[in-house]
Design a protein around this motif. Structure first.
Motif: not given
Length: 391
Positions: A276-280
C-alpha cells in the motif's frame, strides 16, 4: 562476530532486548519501564496519525499524504510488540547457534558461515545507510520548510493545541523521536529476521559439507581409534554419523518453523503495508515537482520500502533454493563406499528434501523473489485505482 551481534546491540538501545533473567531486579525493572516508554511513544504516534486520517477521508490527495507514514508506523508498532511478546523465544533461537548441532566443528564450517555473515552485513550497510539518509533528509527539509510556519513533521491530531508554543514543540519532538525510532526499528528488525533466514541457509550448507566429508571423517576416526575395518564396527560408525546428520537436518527444519511462527504476523503486516505504501508514495510522487526537495525525499523513502521487502524475499528465497538442492549435496558424497543399509538411509533423507523449507507472510504468501514481483504488480494496480479516483 555473531550473525546477530549488531542487531542485538541496536535492539538493546531501542528497549526491545531485555536483560538476562540472572540480571539484577533493579536493572530488569528499569529496562521494562524503558520498553514501555518506547512502545507507548510509537503507539501514540500511530494514534495521532490515525485521527488525522479521519479528517481527510473525502480528499484523495490529503488521504494519501496522511496514510503513507501511518501504514509504515503500524507495521513498526507490530514489530515492537513482536519483539516484546516473543522475547524469550527469540533469545532461545539466537542461543541455539552456540550449541550442537549448529555449532561449527572445524575451520571450513566457519568459512561457510562467514560467507553468509558478509551477506548480513551487506544488508545492514545498504539498508542502514539508505534509511538513515532518508530520515535525515526528511527531517532537514521539515526544519527548513515546516518550523518557520509552525507546522508538524507529519499530519497528526493531538488532544491539545499543537499550534501553541509549548504544544507545538511537544508534538514536534514526539514526532521526530518516533520517526527516527521507527526507522531504526525497521532497519534492525528486518535485517535481524533476514539474518535468521540466512543463518538457516548457512546451516544447510554446513550440513551438505558434513555429508560430503562423512566418508573421510569416518576414515580419520578409524585411524585414530585403531579400528581395522570390522564390517559391524564400520556399520555402527556409519549409523552414528547418519543419525547425527539426520538430527541436524531435523533441527534445521524445526528452527525454520520456529522462526516462521514467531515472525510471520509481523512480516505479513510489513508485506501489506509495503504494497500500500509503495502505491500511495508513487501516487504522491506524481503530484510533486520533479527534483524538488519533497520529490527527492519521497523517492528515497520509496527506495527504503523496496529494499525493506526485498531483503525478506531474497533471504527466504535463498533458504528455499538451498533446501531444495540438499539432495544434490548428499549425492556428491562418496556414497558408494557406504554399506547398503546406510545407502537406504541416505535415500530416505533425500526424500525428506522433496518438501523444501518455505518462509511465509502470515501463512498466506510464500516469501520469494516471485512474491516480490507480485507485490510490485499489486502496488501498480492500486496506484492505477488511486489515479482514476482522483480524476
Amino acid at each position: 562476530m555473531s550473525f546477530f551481534s549488531l542487531n542485538i546491540l541496536a535492539f538493546r538501545i531501542l528497549g526491545l532486548w531485555f536483560p538476562e533473567e540472572t540480571s539484577s531486579v533493579c536493572r530488569i525493572i528499569l529496562y521494562r519501564i524503558y520498553n514501555a516508554f518506547a512502545v507507548t511513544a510509537m503507539c501514540t504516534f500511530v494514534l495521532s496519525q490515525f485521527f488525522a486520517l479521519l479528517e481527510c477521508l473525502n480528499d484523495t490527495k490529503e488521504l494519501t499524504n496522511a496514510s503513507f507514514m501511518l501504514l509504515t508506523m503500524i507495521a513498526v508498532a507490530g514489530k515492537m510488540f513482536n519483539m516484546t511478546v516473543y522475547r524469550y523465544e527469540i533469545s532461545r533461537m539466537v542461543k541455539l547457534f552456540d550449541l550442537e548441532p549448529f555449532k561449527s566443528m572445524d575451520d571450513r564450517e566457519v568459512v561457510i558461515k562467514s560467507k553468509f555473515h558478509r551477506s548480513v552485513k551487506r544488508f545492514i550497510s545498504v539498508y542502514g545507510t539508505l534509511g538513515t539518509a532518508t530520515c535525515t533528509l526528511i527531517t532537514l527539509f521539515s526544519l527548513i520548510r515546516d518550523m518557520p510556519r509552525r507546522q508538524l513533521l507529519f499530519k497528526a491530531r493531538y488532544p491539545f493545541d499543537d499550534s501553541a508554543s509549548v504544544g507545538y514543540w511537544v508534538s514536534y519532538i514526539h514526532q521526530l523521536y518516533s520517526h527516527y525510532m521507527g526507522a531504526v526499528v525497521n532497519m534492525t528488525f528486518d535485517t535481524f529476521v533476514s539474518a535468521l533466514m540466512l543463518a538457516t541457509s548457512a546451516q544447510l550448507e554446513v550440513l551438505k559439507y558434513r555429508f560430503v566429508m562423512m566418508p573421510s571423517a569416518m576414515e580419520n576416526e578409524r585411524a585414530e581409534t585403531g579400528c581395522k575395518g570390522n564390517p559391524e564396527e564400520v556399520e555402527r560408525m556409519e549409523a552414528k554419523y547418519l543419525r547425527n546428520h539426520t538430527n541436524h537436518h531435523l533441527a534445521i527444519f524445526e528452527f525454520s518453523k520456529m522462526t516462521n511462527d514467531t515472525f510471520t504476523v509481523s512480516i505479513f503486516l510489513q508485506y501489506c503495508a509495503s504494497s500500500l505504501v509503495l502505491c500511495v508514495s508513487v501516487f504522491t510522487l506524481t503530484q510533486l515537482k520533479p527534483l524538488s526537495k519533497e520529490f527527492n525525499s519521497l523517492l528515497m523513502y520509496i527506495g527504503c520500502m523496496l529494499v525493506q521487502i526485498f531483503i525478506f524475499c531474497d533471504a527466504a528465497n535463498d533458504v528455499t533454493i538451498r533446501s531444495e538442492t540438499m539432495a544434490e549435496g548428499i549425492y556428491k558424497m562418496d556414497w558408494t563406499s557406504l554399506s547398503i543399509n546406510s545407502q537406504k538411509s541416505l535415500v530416505l533423507i533425500m526424500a525428506r528434501t522433496l518438501r523444501p523449507i518455505r518462509y511465509t507472510s502470515g501463512h498466506v504468501v510464500s516469501l520469494s523473489l516471485v512474491s516480490f514481483s507480485s507485490l510490485l504488480k499489486l502496488s501498480y494496480s492500486v496506484y492505477n485505482i488511486l489515479t482514476q479516483s482522483s480524476e
